[in-house]
Motif scaffolding. Structure first.
Motif, PDB file in Angstrom:
ATOM      1  N   PRO A 159       0.826  -1.215   0.000  1.00 37.87           N
ATOM      2  CA  PRO A 159       0.000   0.000   0.000  1.00 37.87           C
ATOM      3  C   PRO A 159       0.860   1.265   0.000  1.00 37.87           C
ATOM      4  O   PRO A 159       1.918   1.293   0.632  1.00 37.87           O
ATOM      5  CB  PRO A 159      -0.798  -0.120   1.290  1.00 37.87           C
ATOM      6  CG  PRO A 159      -0.101  -1.139   2.117  1.00 37.87           C
ATOM      7  CD  PRO A 159       0.616  -2.032   1.196  1.00 37.87           C
ATOM      8  N   VAL A 160       0.385   2.258  -0.753  1.00 34.68           N
ATOM      9  CA  VAL A 160       1.151   3.502  -0.838  1.00 34.68           C
ATOM     10  C   VAL A 160       0.383   4.642  -0.178  1.00 34.68           C
ATOM     11  O   VAL A 160      -0.831   4.699  -0.231  1.00 34.68           O
ATOM     12  CB  VAL A 160       1.435   3.907  -2.303  1.00 34.68           C
ATOM     13  CG1 VAL A 160       2.531   3.060  -2.876  1.00 34.68           C
ATOM     14  CG2 VAL A 160       0.183   3.825  -3.146  1.00 34.68           C
ATOM     15  N   VAL A 161       1.137   5.527   0.431  1.00 35.08           N
ATOM     16  CA  VAL A 161       0.549   6.750   0.955  1.00 35.08           C
ATOM     17  C   VAL A 161       0.475   7.717  -0.229  1.00 35.08           C
ATOM     18  O   VAL A 161       1.492   8.057  -0.819  1.00 35.08           O
ATOM     19  CB  VAL A 161       1.401   7.338   2.085  1.00 35.08           C
ATOM     20  CG1 VAL A 161       0.828   8.654   2.564  1.00 35.08           C
ATOM     21  CG2 VAL A 161       1.498   6.351   3.241  1.00 35.08           C
ATOM     22  N   LEU A 162      -0.760   8.087  -0.597  1.00 30.24           N
ATOM     23  CA  LEU A 162      -0.935   8.914  -1.789  1.00 30.24           C
ATOM     24  C   LEU A 162      -0.690  10.385  -1.443  1.00 30.24           C
ATOM     25  O   LEU A 162      -1.327  10.932  -0.543  1.00 30.24           O
ATOM     26  CB  LEU A 162      -2.350   8.739  -2.338  1.00 30.24           C
ATOM     27  CG  LEU A 162      -2.700   7.315  -2.772  1.00 30.24           C
ATOM     28  CD1 LEU A 162      -4.197   7.183  -3.021  1.00 30.24           C
ATOM     29  CD2 LEU A 162      -1.936   6.916  -4.022  1.00 30.24           C
ATOM     30  N   ALA A 163       0.219  10.974  -2.186  1.00 20.98           N
ATOM     31  CA  ALA A 163       0.525  12.382  -1.944  1.00 20.98           C
ATOM     32  C   ALA A 163      -0.679  13.232  -2.327  1.00 20.98           C
ATOM     33  O   ALA A 163      -1.444  12.869  -3.228  1.00 20.98           O
ATOM     34  CB  ALA A 163       1.730  12.786  -2.775  1.00 20.98           C
ATOM     35  N   GLU A 164      -0.909  14.289  -1.631  1.00 23.66           N
ATOM     36  CA  GLU A 164      -1.945  15.267  -2.010  1.00 23.66           C
ATOM     37  C   GLU A 164      -3.356  14.725  -1.856  1.00 23.66           C
ATOM     38  O   GLU A 164      -4.315  15.372  -2.276  1.00 23.66           O
ATOM     39  CB  GLU A 164      -1.766  15.690  -3.481  1.00 23.66           C
ATOM     40  CG  GLU A 164      -0.489  16.424  -3.776  1.00 23.66           C
ATOM     41  CD  GLU A 164      -0.564  17.861  -3.298  1.00 23.66           C
ATOM     42  OE1 GLU A 164      -1.161  18.679  -4.008  1.00 23.66           O
ATOM     43  OE2 GLU A 164      -0.051  18.154  -2.208  1.00 23.66           O
ATOM     44  N   LEU A 165      -3.492  13.520  -1.306  1.00 20.17           N
ATOM     45  CA  LEU A 165      -4.815  12.893  -1.257  1.00 20.17           C
ATOM     46  C   LEU A 165      -5.844  13.790  -0.555  1.00 20.17           C
ATOM     47  O   LEU A 165      -6.932  14.017  -1.069  1.00 20.17           O
ATOM     48  CB  LEU A 165      -4.736  11.536  -0.564  1.00 20.17           C
ATOM     49  CG  LEU A 165      -6.078  10.798  -0.470  1.00 20.17           C
ATOM     50  CD1 LEU A 165      -6.574  10.397  -1.842  1.00 20.17           C
ATOM     51  CD2 LEU A 165      -5.985   9.576   0.426  1.00 20.17           C
ATOM     52  N   GLY A 166      -5.463  14.295   0.589  1.00 20.88           N
ATOM     53  CA  GLY A 166      -6.399  15.107   1.359  1.00 20.88           C
ATOM     54  C   GLY A 166      -6.854  16.332   0.594  1.00 20.88           C
ATOM     55  O   GLY A 166      -8.042  16.648   0.547  1.00 20.88           O
ATOM     56  N   ARG A 167      -5.885  16.998  -0.038  1.00 21.34           N
ATOM     57  CA  ARG A 167      -6.222  18.220  -0.769  1.00 21.34           C
ATOM     58  C   ARG A 167      -7.188  17.893  -1.911  1.00 21.34           C
ATOM     59  O   ARG A 167      -8.210  18.563  -2.089  1.00 21.34           O
ATOM     60  CB  ARG A 167      -4.945  18.860  -1.327  1.00 21.34           C
ATOM     61  CG  ARG A 167      -5.151  20.260  -1.853  1.00 21.34           C
ATOM     62  CD  ARG A 167      -3.910  20.770  -2.587  1.00 21.34           C
ATOM     63  NE  ARG A 167      -3.479  19.906  -3.674  1.00 21.34           N
ATOM     64  CZ  ARG A 167      -4.101  19.798  -4.843  1.00 21.34           C
ATOM     65  NH1 ARG A 167      -5.191  20.496  -5.078  1.00 21.34           N
ATOM     66  NH2 ARG A 167      -3.653  18.975  -5.768  1.00 21.34           N
ATOM     67  N   ILE A 168      -6.866  16.829  -2.665  1.00 25.38           N
ATOM     68  CA  ILE A 168      -7.709  16.464  -3.809  1.00 25.38           C
ATOM     69  C   ILE A 168      -9.095  16.048  -3.339  1.00 25.38           C
ATOM     70  O   ILE A 168     -10.109  16.474  -3.899  1.00 25.38           O
ATOM     71  CB  ILE A 168      -7.046  15.326  -4.619  1.00 25.38           C
ATOM     72  CG1 ILE A 168      -5.715  15.806  -5.198  1.00 25.38           C
ATOM     73  CG2 ILE A 168      -7.973  14.863  -5.736  1.00 25.38           C
ATOM     74  CD1 ILE A 168      -4.877  14.696  -5.803  1.00 25.38           C
TER      75      ILE A 168
END
Ligand code: GDP
Ligand code: MG
Length: 751
Positions: free
Chosen positions: A366-375
């Motif tokens: 599993p990867v921690v998705l960058a910018e996920l929260g903002r998107i």
């Protein structure tokens, strides 16, 4: 119950198709044709006219009146439309069904008064019975349709018809009143008022407008009084439902110029005004605006085609027309459509992230998705905002419900992403933590310096926690149904503790093996020294009295046990100090010490075995023997003479050395002859010992009873067979030495 037809579902916002190309709309659009069929191109028409996106910013006006009273002519002048008009020669009905056109004079400026935006005008087929015979069906239906949709009903009437109570217009008005009551019964609160705007044509000017108005109002009241009203509404007045306005136009053919200016003046009244609670049913002023908010049907423009069609279909199939129900159905239909529309952009932003997360977790990494929260935040805000803009114009209850549905739908997807992100942060956080600690320990080991395991772990733990919180915090979504990660954080903390516990165990193992190595080195030296003392047969000083073995030989095992326990004591102290420094628990320390003692015993045993290998022992026995045989009591080497009692000395030395063999064969106390207190020294296994802790431990006879080896056996260094063998071989060696001595004595004499 009313079922929403679905044949209008497509094409609301579709590009204008071939069928509906521009020239087809040259005269506006025939909303309902002579066969009473509703036109499917209405959305395309509204799209082309730029009305579909207008929300509530549009107006619908219908014109009624007897056939050939110049209705279409009036509309064309007022709104620049191109409704078909009858030529002066043929007397034939030109307007069939219901036509609609958008106001083309929107930007005309009549003395500074601009018309309202997006006025849609409906030209309703006139009645006279000439073309349709006695069929009043269409008249009634079109009146109902116009009432259900229009804010203003223009009633077009010749001046000379005013006061002709029996005229066709009066029949029409009666119909209008009846159908309005019918609608009103369904929903007395929400049926808006309408404006009946009487346009009196060919006004000669002899009778003032105010008189004409009085006459008309009297007629209207008369009509109203003849209507049979439903229970509860018996006392109601016509003014409770309608506002009235009156205007008179000059004769178009006799006074063409005046006609044009008056029509222009009339045009300026098609602008928005304000509701006026004081005005009672009468819009009087000749310049007052007539498009009042209270007349508006509140059907958003993008929903108008579906609404109009469904209303028409209800009317056409003679079903009870229930506008509130229609509006709710319309709201459901449109809200669903709007949901789909606004979800397109949401999907574009969110689906790729969902796919990435799913495939990464399927792959086990599993990867921690960058910018996920903002998107996620902006996608959510956008979708709800866009939905609200379009859908909030519809029935409030339905809108709220659909809005909640939409929010639940997207929130469940966002929550999945959020939890996926947390789980990725969890997994990678633990792995990163473990790697960071291990790397620093390795680096510390490489440098050979003692590193602070405790400090490394607590620093890395802090980092790991703050990384997780950062990931979680930045993925939180404002306003969403999920708004905290307490549970996940607790779980993470717990697992982090688990990992650091494991790392501490590893560190304990490393510490233990370091200490064991130290024990091994120390024992190898000190035990070696003790055994080496055997090589010197004299031990201590002087010859042993009464055949006693020199102390260095006799108390060999006492000294080995003492050296051994001293060494392990020191090791235990070191171990305890270090382990405590990185927060090892009492239990863990106890287990470590217990293991250390057992392992040390193993080390000692191995060392003893090594020292007591046949070759080594033989060598030591020989040295011991030679020492006793070749040196006198003062430690001076003997020079054998033939007179010497070589045999006596030999026998004494040999027997003395042979006594070592039983001594060596068993680990025992020199005085008591009992084995060392191994079991008590090792101690009971601590209660917290795990299977893993015991895995690499060799069984110890007498301590681990179940192994079937006794303490006696554990303490046996040389078996009987070995002893016999050793004795035999030693004797041979000793014999050799003796023979050599004998020879040298004889040789010494001959020399
Ligand atoms: P509609 O059937 O009510 O739409 O009437 P039309 O607009 O087709 O007009 C019918 C006839 O009346 C046409 O021949 C027009 O020229 C004529 N007409 C239009 N306006 C007026 C007017 O103000 N006065 C008179 N006398 N005739 C008019
Ligand atoms: Mg006409």
């Amino acid at each position: 119950p009313v079922v929403m037809t679905t044949n209008t579902m497509n094409g609301h916002f579709a590009a204008v198709g071939d069928q509906a190309s521009k020239e087809h709309f040259e005269h506006g659009i025939q909303v309902i044709d002579e066969d009473k069929v509703f036109n499917q191109n209405l959305p395309a028409y509204l799209q082309q006219e730029g009305v579909i996106r207008a929300g509530f910013n549009y107006h619908l006006i219908s014109v009624f009146g007897s056939q050939s009273t110049g209705k279409s002519t009036l509309l064309n002048h007022l709104f620049g439309t191109q409704f078909g008009v009858m030529s002066e020669q043929e007397r034939r009905q030109t307007t069939k069904g219901i036509w609609m056109s958008k106001n083309k004079r929107e930007n005309a400026d009549g003395g500074g008064q601009k018309m309202a935006d997006n006025i849609l005008v409906m030209d309703v087929e006139g009645t006279d019975g000439r073309e349709r015979g006695e069929d009043q069906d269409f008249e009634r239906k079109s009146a109902l349709f116009a009432l259900a949709t229009s804010e203003v009903l223009i009633v077009n009437i010749w001046e000379h018809q005013v006061g002709l109570y029996q005229g066709a217009n009066m029949g029409l008005l009666k119909t209008v009143f009846e159908v309005n009551l019918q609608l009103f019964l369904k929903d007395s609160k929400n049926i808006p008022r309408s404006l009946l705007f009487f346009v009196i044509r060919d006004h000669l000017g002899v009778t003032p407008l105010s008189n004409l108005r009085q006459t008309l109002l009297a007629d209207l009241s008369r009509i109203w009084s003849t209507l049979s009203k439903p229970p509860g509404l018996e006392q109601s007045k016509i003014e409770d439902y309608f506002d009235f306005a009156f205007v008179a136009l000059p004769h178009k053919i006799l006074q063409p110029e005046k006609f044009v200016t008056e029509v222009q003046k009339l045009g300026t009244r098609f602008r928005e005004g304000y509701n006026d609670p004081i005005r009672k049913g009468l819009v009087d002023e000749q310049s007052e605006p007539i498009l009042l908010p209270e007349y508006h049907r509140r059907i958003p423009a993008d929903g108008f085609p579906v609404y109009a069609q469904n209303v028409w279909e209800q009317i056409e199939s003679n079903k009870d027309l229930d506008l509130p129900t229609q509006q709710e159905l319309l709201a459901q239909f449109r809200c669903d459509e709007i949901s789909k529309e606004v979800l397109v952009a949401f999907d574009e932003a969110i689906t790729p992230l969902e796919e990435k997360q799913t495939s990464a977790s399927k792959a086990g990494s599993p990867v921690v998705l960058a910018e996920l929260g903002r998107i996620m935040n902006s996608a959510r805000t956008d979708v709800l905002k866009n939905f609200e803009i379009e859908a909030s114009r519809y029935h409030k209850g339905v809108f709220k419900r659909k809005q909640a549905e939409l929010a639940a739908q997207i929130d469940s997807r966002l929550k999945t992403l959020f939890l996926g992100q947390l789980s990725a942060a969890h997994k990678s956080g633990l792995a990163d933590f473990s790697t960071a600690v291990t790397n620093q320990v390795k680096a510390g080991q490489k440098k050979g310096s003692s590193y602070d395991f405790h400090a490394i772990v607590s620093t890395e733990k802090k980092k790991a926690l703050s990384r997780f919180e950062e990931a979680a915090q930045s993925t939180l979504i404002e306003g969403a149904a999920f708004s905290d990660y307490k549970q996940e954080l607790n779980l993470y903390k717990k697992d982090l503790d688990g990992v650091s516990g494991q790392l501490r165990k590893d560190e304990m193992r490393r510490l233990a093996s370091r200490i064991e190595r130290w024990v091994r080195t120390r024992l190898s030296e000190s035990v070696g020294v003790e055994f080496n003392k055997l090589g010197s047969g004299r031990g201590g000083s002087g010859a042993p009295a009464d055949g006693e073995k020199p102390s260095s030989e006799k108390d060999l095992w006492d000294r080995i046990w003492a050296v051994f326990t001293d060494t392990v004591d020191m090791a235990e102290t070191r171990f305890t100090e270090r382990a405590k420094s990185f927060d090892a628990s009492e239990d863990e320390v106890d287990v470590g010490l217990w293991r250390l003692r057992r392992k040390s015993w193993g080390v000692l045993k191995a060392k003893i075995e090594e020292e007591c290998s046949e070759g080594n022992l033989l060598l030591k026995l020989r040295e011991n023997f030679e020492d006793k045989f070749r040196y006198d009591e003062e430690g001076v080497p003997r020079i054998w003479r033939p007179t010497d009692d070589i045999e006596g000395i030999y026998t004494k030395a040999r027997e003395s050395t042979l006594e070592l063999i039983p001594l060596l064969s068993r680990f025992q106390h020199s005085k008591t002859g009992s084995p060392p207190p191994l079991e008590a020294w090792i101690g009971e296994a601590p209660a917290s010992v795990s299977a893993a802790d015991e895995e690499d431990l060799a069984p110890i006879g007498g301590v681990d009873d179940e192994e079937g080896v006794t303490l006696e056996e554990e303490m046996t260094v040389l078996s009987d067979a070995k002893r016999q063998d050793l004795i035999k071989r030693f004797r041979k060696t000793a014999d050799g030495v003796y023979v050599e001595a004998k020879r040298s004595a004889i040789g010494g004499v001959t020399q």
